[in-house]
Design a protein around this motif. Sequence first.
Motif, PDB file in Angstrom:
ATOM      1  N   ALA A  13      -3.206  -4.620   1.478  1.00  0.00           N
ATOM      2  CA  ALA A  13      -2.739  -3.826   0.338  1.00  0.00           C
ATOM      3  C   ALA A  13      -1.281  -4.083   0.000  1.00  0.00           C
ATOM      4  CB  ALA A  13      -2.975  -2.340   0.606  1.00  0.00           C
ATOM      5  N   HIS A  14      -0.877  -5.324  -0.022  1.00  0.00           N
ATOM      6  CA  HIS A  14       0.487  -5.684  -0.399  1.00  0.00           C
ATOM      7  C   HIS A  14       0.397  -6.509  -1.677  1.00  0.00           C
ATOM      8  CE1 HIS A  14       4.295  -7.824  -0.434  1.00  0.00           C
ATOM      9  NE2 HIS A  14       4.756  -6.868   0.347  1.00  0.00           N
ATOM     10  N   PRO A  15       1.135  -6.153  -2.708  1.00  0.00           N
ATOM     11  CA  PRO A  15       1.001  -6.856  -3.992  1.00  0.00           C
ATOM     12  C   PRO A  15       1.109  -8.382  -3.894  1.00  0.00           C
ATOM     13  CG  PRO A  15       2.351  -4.909  -4.274  1.00  0.00           C
ATOM     14  CD  PRO A  15       2.106  -5.049  -2.789  1.00  0.00           C
ATOM     15  N   LEU A  16       2.085  -8.895  -3.151  1.00  0.00           N
ATOM     16  CA  LEU A  16       2.221 -10.353  -3.056  1.00  0.00           C
ATOM     17  C   LEU A  16       1.068 -10.961  -2.258  1.00  0.00           C
ATOM     18  CD1 LEU A  16       3.679 -12.950  -3.687  1.00  0.00           C
ATOM     19  CD2 LEU A  16       5.154 -12.541  -1.696  1.00  0.00           C
ATOM     20  N   ARG A  17       0.623 -10.293  -1.231  1.00  0.00           N
ATOM     21  CA  ARG A  17      -0.506 -10.816  -0.450  1.00  0.00           C
ATOM     22  C   ARG A  17      -1.767 -10.883  -1.304  1.00  0.00           C
ATOM     23  NH1 ARG A  17       0.880  -7.296   4.893  1.00  0.00           N
ATOM     24  NH2 ARG A  17       2.944  -8.224   5.161  1.00  0.00           N
ATOM     25  N   LEU A  18      -1.986  -9.874  -2.121  1.00  0.00           N
ATOM     26  CA  LEU A  18      -3.147  -9.900  -3.014  1.00  0.00           C
ATOM     27  C   LEU A  18      -3.042 -11.053  -4.011  1.00  0.00           C
ATOM     28  CD1 LEU A  18      -3.608  -6.082  -3.633  1.00  0.00           C
ATOM     29  CD2 LEU A  18      -5.161  -7.594  -2.398  1.00  0.00           C
ATOM     30  N   LYS A  19      -1.838 -11.287  -4.529  1.00  0.00           N
ATOM     31  CA  LYS A  19      -1.642 -12.413  -5.446  1.00  0.00           C
ATOM     32  C   LYS A  19      -1.867 -13.738  -4.732  1.00  0.00           C
ATOM     33  CE  LYS A  19       1.700 -10.064  -8.382  1.00  0.00           C
ATOM     34  NZ  LYS A  19       3.114  -9.963  -8.739  1.00  0.00           N
ATOM     35  N   LEU A  20      -1.346 -13.853  -3.511  1.00  0.00           N
ATOM     36  CA  LEU A  20      -1.509 -15.095  -2.748  1.00  0.00           C
ATOM     37  C   LEU A  20      -2.977 -15.386  -2.444  1.00  0.00           C
ATOM     38  CD1 LEU A  20       1.513 -14.767  -0.305  1.00  0.00           C
ATOM     39  CD2 LEU A  20       1.147 -16.649  -1.924  1.00  0.00           C
ATOM     40  N   ALA A  93      -6.011   4.449   3.838  1.00  0.00           N
ATOM     41  CA  ALA A  93      -5.825   3.008   3.690  1.00  0.00           C
ATOM     42  C   ALA A  93      -6.576   2.470   2.474  1.00  0.00           C
ATOM     43  CB  ALA A  93      -6.266   2.280   4.961  1.00  0.00           C
ATOM     44  N   THR A  94      -7.809   2.935   2.249  1.00  0.00           N
ATOM     45  CA  THR A  94      -8.546   2.468   1.072  1.00  0.00           C
ATOM     46  C   THR A  94      -7.902   2.994  -0.207  1.00  0.00           C
ATOM     47  OG1 THR A  94     -10.167   4.267   1.230  1.00  0.00           O
ATOM     48  CG2 THR A  94     -10.769   2.175   2.248  1.00  0.00           C
ATOM     49  N   ASP A  95      -7.404   4.218  -0.175  1.00  0.00           N
ATOM     50  CA  ASP A  95      -6.709   4.742  -1.354  1.00  0.00           C
ATOM     51  C   ASP A  95      -5.461   3.915  -1.648  1.00  0.00           C
ATOM     52  OD1 ASP A  95      -8.626   6.694  -1.621  1.00  0.00           O
ATOM     53  OD2 ASP A  95      -7.367   8.331  -0.870  1.00  0.00           O
ATOM     54  N   GLN A  96      -4.723   3.523  -0.613  1.00  0.00           N
ATOM     55  CA  GLN A  96      -3.528   2.693  -0.796  1.00  0.00           C
ATOM     56  C   GLN A  96      -3.917   1.349  -1.418  1.00  0.00           C
ATOM     57  OE1 GLN A  96      -1.394   1.799   2.815  1.00  0.00           O
ATOM     58  NE2 GLN A  96       0.003   0.398   1.799  1.00  0.00           N
ATOM     59  N   LEU A  97      -4.934   0.704  -0.875  1.00  0.00           N
ATOM     60  CA  LEU A  97      -5.374  -0.588  -1.393  1.00  0.00           C
ATOM     61  C   LEU A  97      -5.876  -0.453  -2.832  1.00  0.00           C
ATOM     62  CD1 LEU A  97      -6.047  -3.561  -1.248  1.00  0.00           C
ATOM     63  CD2 LEU A  97      -8.091  -2.983   0.078  1.00  0.00           C
ATOM     64  N   ASN A  98      -6.693   0.548  -3.097  1.00  0.00           N
ATOM     65  CA  ASN A  98      -7.209   0.738  -4.452  1.00  0.00           C
ATOM     66  C   ASN A  98      -6.080   1.012  -5.449  1.00  0.00           C
ATOM     67  OD1 ASN A  98      -9.915   0.309  -3.808  1.00  0.00           O
ATOM     68  ND2 ASN A  98     -10.230   2.435  -3.245  1.00  0.00           N
ATOM     69  N   SER A  99      -5.043   1.710  -5.028  1.00  0.00           N
ATOM     70  CA  SER A  99      -3.900   1.982  -5.893  1.00  0.00           C
ATOM     71  C   SER A  99      -3.142   0.696  -6.223  1.00  0.00           C
ATOM     72  CB  SER A  99      -2.978   2.999  -5.224  1.00  0.00           C
ATOM     73  OG  SER A  99      -1.858   3.249  -6.035  1.00  0.00           O
ATOM     74  N   LEU A 101      -4.397  -2.303  -6.195  1.00  0.00           N
ATOM     75  CA  LEU A 101      -5.279  -3.084  -7.072  1.00  0.00           C
ATOM     76  C   LEU A 101      -5.246  -2.552  -8.495  1.00  0.00           C
ATOM     77  CD1 LEU A 101      -8.318  -3.658  -4.715  1.00  0.00           C
ATOM     78  CD2 LEU A 101      -6.784  -5.412  -5.631  1.00  0.00           C
ATOM     79  N   LEU A 102      -5.274  -1.242  -8.660  1.00  0.00           N
ATOM     80  CA  LEU A 102      -5.217  -0.666  -9.999  1.00  0.00           C
ATOM     81  C   LEU A 102      -3.926  -1.063 -10.709  1.00  0.00           C
ATOM     82  CD1 LEU A 102      -6.472   1.092 -12.185  1.00  0.00           C
ATOM     83  CD2 LEU A 102      -5.440   3.077 -11.054  1.00  0.00           C
ATOM     84  N   ASP A 103      -2.816  -1.036  -9.988  1.00  0.00           N
ATOM     85  CA  ASP A 103      -1.543  -1.481 -10.575  1.00  0.00           C
ATOM     86  C   ASP A 103      -1.637  -2.937 -11.019  1.00  0.00           C
ATOM     87  OD1 ASP A 103      -0.414   1.009 -10.117  1.00  0.00           O
ATOM     88  OD2 ASP A 103       0.680   0.381  -8.315  1.00  0.00           O
TER      89      ASP A 103
END
Length: 181
Positions: A13-20, A93-99, A101-103
């Motif tokens: 759930a880290h923005p750069l990790r999701l992009k990578l 943790a799922t709420d953090q990840l989903n948030s 992703l929504l961003d």
Amino acid sequence: MELNDPRSLRAYAHPLRLKLIGLLRSEGPMTATRAAAALGDNVPNCSFHLRQLAKYGFAERVPGADGRERPWRATSPSTSWADDSDDQDMRAATDQLNSVLLDDYTRRARDYLAARGDEPAEWRAAAGFGDALVHVTAAELRALTEEMEALIGRYADRMADPALRPEGSRLIQIIQMAVPR
């Protein structure tokens, strides 16, 4: 890849990790240098986050074209997690990840709107936004979601094999949200 522990979910759930990981999945193996250039970030930062992705099993090293090149690849074409846990740490943790992703989805939609005028008319007509209100039970919603995933799944082989992509096709992200009102 199925995430089933809070630590892995939070690591993902880290923005750069999701992009990578998204970049590795859509473009294939690449070095931290190439990833940094594609994402407009710096090499040390991308390198650090690629190592973090590897630590949790999301990415791995692959042989390079020469002895100096050290590319990374995604270990799985997709990631999933259950949103129905009764465990408080898992829900957080799922709420953090989903948030996060929504961003990211919102950012992508705004980026598209900013560039939409430059798109050919056929793509402007094909892409877009919409919503629907339906009254369903939880079981019916699950079935509806599975049907939508099956429809999209008809095109999944094109991600792995570029030869299957028809001329004129483009990478499209379909974002699904089903939220109770």
